[in-house]
Design a protein around this motif. Sequence first.
Motif, PDB file in Angstrom:
ATOM      1  N   LEU A  80      58.321  29.249 -28.565  1.00 20.21           N
ATOM      2  CA  LEU A  80      57.612  28.739 -27.388  1.00 20.21           C
ATOM      3  C   LEU A  80      56.099  28.729 -27.570  1.00 20.21           C
ATOM      4  O   LEU A  80      55.385  28.123 -26.769  1.00 20.21           O
ATOM      5  N   ALA A  81      55.602  29.395 -28.597  1.00 20.24           N
ATOM      6  CA  ALA A  81      54.161  29.439 -28.840  1.00 20.24           C
ATOM      7  C   ALA A  81      53.647  28.063 -29.235  1.00 20.24           C
ATOM      8  O   ALA A  81      54.303  27.326 -29.976  1.00 20.24           O
ATOM      9  N   THR A  82      52.463  27.708 -28.749  1.00 16.34           N
ATOM     10  CA  THR A  82      51.823  26.422 -29.040  1.00 16.34           C
ATOM     11  C   THR A  82      50.373  26.650 -29.420  1.00 16.34           C
ATOM     12  O   THR A  82      49.811  27.730 -29.187  1.00 16.34           O
ATOM     13  N   PRO A  83      49.695  25.632 -29.975  1.00 15.69           N
ATOM     14  CA  PRO A  83      48.290  25.787 -30.348  1.00 15.69           C
ATOM     15  C   PRO A  83      47.322  25.824 -29.164  1.00 15.69           C
ATOM     16  O   PRO A  83      46.158  26.180 -29.347  1.00 15.69           O
ATOM     17  N   ASN A  84      47.765  25.456 -27.967  1.00 19.84           N
ATOM     18  CA  ASN A  84      46.891  25.429 -26.792  1.00 19.84           C
ATOM     19  C   ASN A  84      47.048  26.726 -26.001  1.00 19.84           C
ATOM     20  O   ASN A  84      48.086  26.977 -25.399  1.00 19.84           O
ATOM     21  N   ILE A  85      46.000  27.548 -25.974  1.00 18.21           N
ATOM     22  CA  ILE A  85      46.067  28.854 -25.332  1.00 18.21           C
ATOM     23  C   ILE A  85      46.353  28.749 -23.846  1.00 18.21           C
ATOM     24  O   ILE A  85      46.856  29.685 -23.221  1.00 18.21           O
ATOM     25  N   GLU A  86      46.084  27.597 -23.229  1.00 12.97           N
ATOM     26  CA  GLU A  86      46.252  27.435 -21.788  1.00 12.97           C
ATOM     27  C   GLU A  86      47.626  26.892 -21.396  1.00 12.97           C
ATOM     28  O   GLU A  86      47.896  26.694 -20.210  1.00 12.97           O
TER      29      GLU A  86
ATOM     30  N   LEU B  94      50.207  35.665 -23.197  1.00 18.65           N
ATOM     31  CA  LEU B  94      51.151  36.771 -23.098  1.00 18.65           C
ATOM     32  C   LEU B  94      51.502  37.322 -24.471  1.00 18.65           C
ATOM     33  O   LEU B  94      51.434  38.536 -24.710  1.00 18.65           O
ATOM     34  N   PHE B  95      51.875  36.445 -25.389  1.00 23.10           N
ATOM     35  CA  PHE B  95      52.277  36.892 -26.724  1.00 23.10           C
ATOM     36  C   PHE B  95      51.122  37.585 -27.447  1.00 23.10           C
ATOM     37  O   PHE B  95      51.318  38.612 -28.105  1.00 23.10           O
ATOM     38  N   ARG B  96      49.908  37.048 -27.309  1.00 18.22           N
ATOM     39  CA  ARG B  96      48.766  37.653 -27.998  1.00 18.22           C
ATOM     40  C   ARG B  96      48.391  39.003 -27.399  1.00 18.22           C
ATOM     41  O   ARG B  96      47.928  39.896 -28.116  1.00 18.22           O
ATOM     42  N   SER B  97      48.575  39.162 -26.094  1.00 15.26           N
ATOM     43  CA  SER B  97      48.319  40.468 -25.500  1.00 15.26           C
ATOM     44  C   SER B  97      49.262  41.510 -26.093  1.00 15.26           C
ATOM     45  O   SER B  97      48.840  42.621 -26.455  1.00 15.26           O
ATOM     46  N   VAL B  98      50.534  41.179 -26.207  1.00 11.78           N
ATOM     47  CA  VAL B  98      51.507  42.090 -26.808  1.00 11.78           C
ATOM     48  C   VAL B  98      51.118  42.425 -28.246  1.00 11.78           C
ATOM     49  O   VAL B  98      51.078  43.595 -28.647  1.00 11.78           O
ATOM     50  N   ILE B  99      50.811  41.408 -29.029  1.00 12.89           N
ATOM     51  CA  ILE B  99      50.441  41.624 -30.431  1.00 12.89           C
ATOM     52  C   ILE B  99      49.164  42.453 -30.525  1.00 12.89           C
ATOM     53  O   ILE B  99      49.038  43.340 -31.379  1.00 12.89           O
TER      54      ILE B  99
ATOM     55  N   GLU C 104      45.824  37.745 -37.853  1.00 10.50           N
ATOM     56  CA  GLU C 104      45.352  36.364 -37.921  1.00 10.50           C
ATOM     57  C   GLU C 104      45.795  35.574 -36.692  1.00 10.50           C
ATOM     58  O   GLU C 104      45.015  34.795 -36.128  1.00 10.50           O
ATOM     59  N   TYR C 105      47.018  35.781 -36.262  1.00  9.50           N
ATOM     60  CA  TYR C 105      47.522  35.081 -35.073  1.00  9.50           C
ATOM     61  C   TYR C 105      46.728  35.490 -33.838  1.00  9.50           C
ATOM     62  O   TYR C 105      46.342  34.646 -33.018  1.00  9.50           O
ATOM     63  N   PHE C 106      46.467  36.776 -33.691  1.00  6.27           N
ATOM     64  CA  PHE C 106      45.746  37.254 -32.514  1.00  6.27           C
ATOM     65  C   PHE C 106      44.333  36.675 -32.441  1.00  6.27           C
ATOM     66  O   PHE C 106      43.872  36.268 -31.363  1.00  6.27           O
ATOM     67  N   LEU C 107      43.646  36.633 -33.560  1.00  5.53           N
ATOM     68  CA  LEU C 107      42.242  36.227 -33.563  1.00  5.53           C
ATOM     69  C   LEU C 107      42.039  34.717 -33.509  1.00  5.53           C
ATOM     70  O   LEU C 107      41.011  34.248 -33.012  1.00  5.53           O
ATOM     71  N   LYS C 108      43.002  33.945 -33.978  1.00 10.26           N
ATOM     72  CA  LYS C 108      42.864  32.487 -34.001  1.00 10.26           C
ATOM     73  C   LYS C 108      43.661  31.891 -32.851  1.00 10.26           C
ATOM     74  O   LYS C 108      44.874  31.709 -32.938  1.00 10.26           O
ATOM     75  N   LEU C 109      42.970  31.570 -31.767  1.00  8.34           N
ATOM     76  CA  LEU C 109      43.651  31.185 -30.536  1.00  8.34           C
ATOM     77  C   LEU C 109      44.322  29.823 -30.613  1.00  8.34           C
ATOM     78  O   LEU C 109      45.141  29.492 -29.752  1.00  8.34           O
ATOM     79  N   ASP C 110      43.985  29.017 -31.605  1.00 12.03           N
ATOM     80  CA  ASP C 110      44.607  27.699 -31.740  1.00 12.03           C
ATOM     81  C   ASP C 110      45.739  27.699 -32.766  1.00 12.03           C
ATOM     82  O   ASP C 110      46.236  26.639 -33.152  1.00 12.03           O
TER      83      ASP C 110
ATOM     84  N   GLY D 189      41.143  42.740 -22.627  1.00 12.74           N
ATOM     85  CA  GLY D 189      40.994  43.072 -21.218  1.00 12.74           C
ATOM     86  C   GLY D 189      40.713  41.898 -20.304  1.00 12.74           C
ATOM     87  O   GLY D 189      41.291  41.785 -19.221  1.00 12.74           O
ATOM     88  N   GLN D 190      39.826  40.994 -20.718  1.00 13.27           N
ATOM     89  CA  GLN D 190      39.453  39.872 -19.864  1.00 13.27           C
ATOM     90  C   GLN D 190      40.314  38.639 -20.098  1.00 13.27           C
ATOM     91  O   GLN D 190      40.756  37.992 -19.143  1.00 13.27           O
ATOM     92  N   ALA D 191      40.579  38.313 -21.337  1.00 15.18           N
ATOM     93  CA  ALA D 191      41.216  37.033 -21.649  1.00 15.18           C
ATOM     94  C   ALA D 191      42.741  37.079 -21.639  1.00 15.18           C
ATOM     95  O   ALA D 191      43.382  36.092 -21.271  1.00 15.18           O
ATOM     96  N   LEU D 192      43.348  38.200 -22.037  1.00 15.90           N
ATOM     97  CA  LEU D 192      44.783  38.213 -22.301  1.00 15.90           C
ATOM     98  C   LEU D 192      45.582  39.173 -21.422  1.00 15.90           C
ATOM     99  O   LEU D 192      46.663  38.826 -20.926  1.00 15.90           O
ATOM    100  N   ASP D 193      45.086  40.385 -21.212  1.00 13.14           N
ATOM    101  CA  ASP D 193      45.874  41.394 -20.510  1.00 13.14           C
ATOM    102  C   ASP D 193      46.258  41.021 -19.085  1.00 13.14           C
ATOM    103  O   ASP D 193      47.357  41.398 -18.637  1.00 13.14           O
TER     104      ASP D 193
END
Length: 265
Positions: A217-223, A114-119, A141-147, A79-83
Amino acid sequence: MERLQTRGPEIGICNICGLTERLTDDHVPPKGVPLVGQVYLDRLSEALGAQKPTRQARLFQRGVKYRSICAKCNNERLGQALDPTLVQFCKDAKAAITERLYLPSDIRVQQNKLFRSVIGHLLAHGLGTHKAGQFIERKTEYFLKLDQPFPEDLRLYYWVYPYKPQIVGRALARKELIIGTDVVIFSLLKFFPIAWLCSIGDLEGPDAAQVTRVDHLATPNIEDFAHLRINPSYIPAAHWPEAPGGNSVVLHNRLGTIAIPRPPQ
């Protein structure tokens, strides 16, 4: 026929993090995306051949929600970080489709959020499914590990979806009846104006040429930011890939759902 269940126990195992906590309601798709309102929820496998909701369909007043994840996964992680990124992307995509008609448009977005919100919403769909199989475990594992970059053995696709039914499926299997093609296992999240598909294996068949793969397009930097193209000229059939065609078969399970907007009274 057993009624569709969307409310897990008050205290239970979170679909995402696996902790035993008080469970909360997650909207799938999330609140704030376009055209979420009163809907009838039905099993996907039964509704595909029906002209209207079956007797087992359930009415939801403000979108479909599942009591399946803990407050931290629901409120903080999603809700706060991804949606907000997913909601804004859908609003921008709607504007691009409406204002530019059939011209392509590029949207700048924080793709890793964006991708993590979908997942995350794919994981929240259903009850009692925490790490239920390697496919779901890799997404968890992908969703929980932001890097962490997107899992190498998974694929993520999206496309313009100009239709009202909202479809969610977990671990469906599709096979194109062409020599040499493989069975593709996939999960699906379709709601106006964008559809998403996560799979083990590459999509095949004529409709697959109409969708865009974006996991690279996914990278280790969430920003980080990337540009995603919205192209209304390339749209698969309305019921692809959940419905079989003349040259394909699809295997369903009981977790697939379709939410159909309630007609005006």
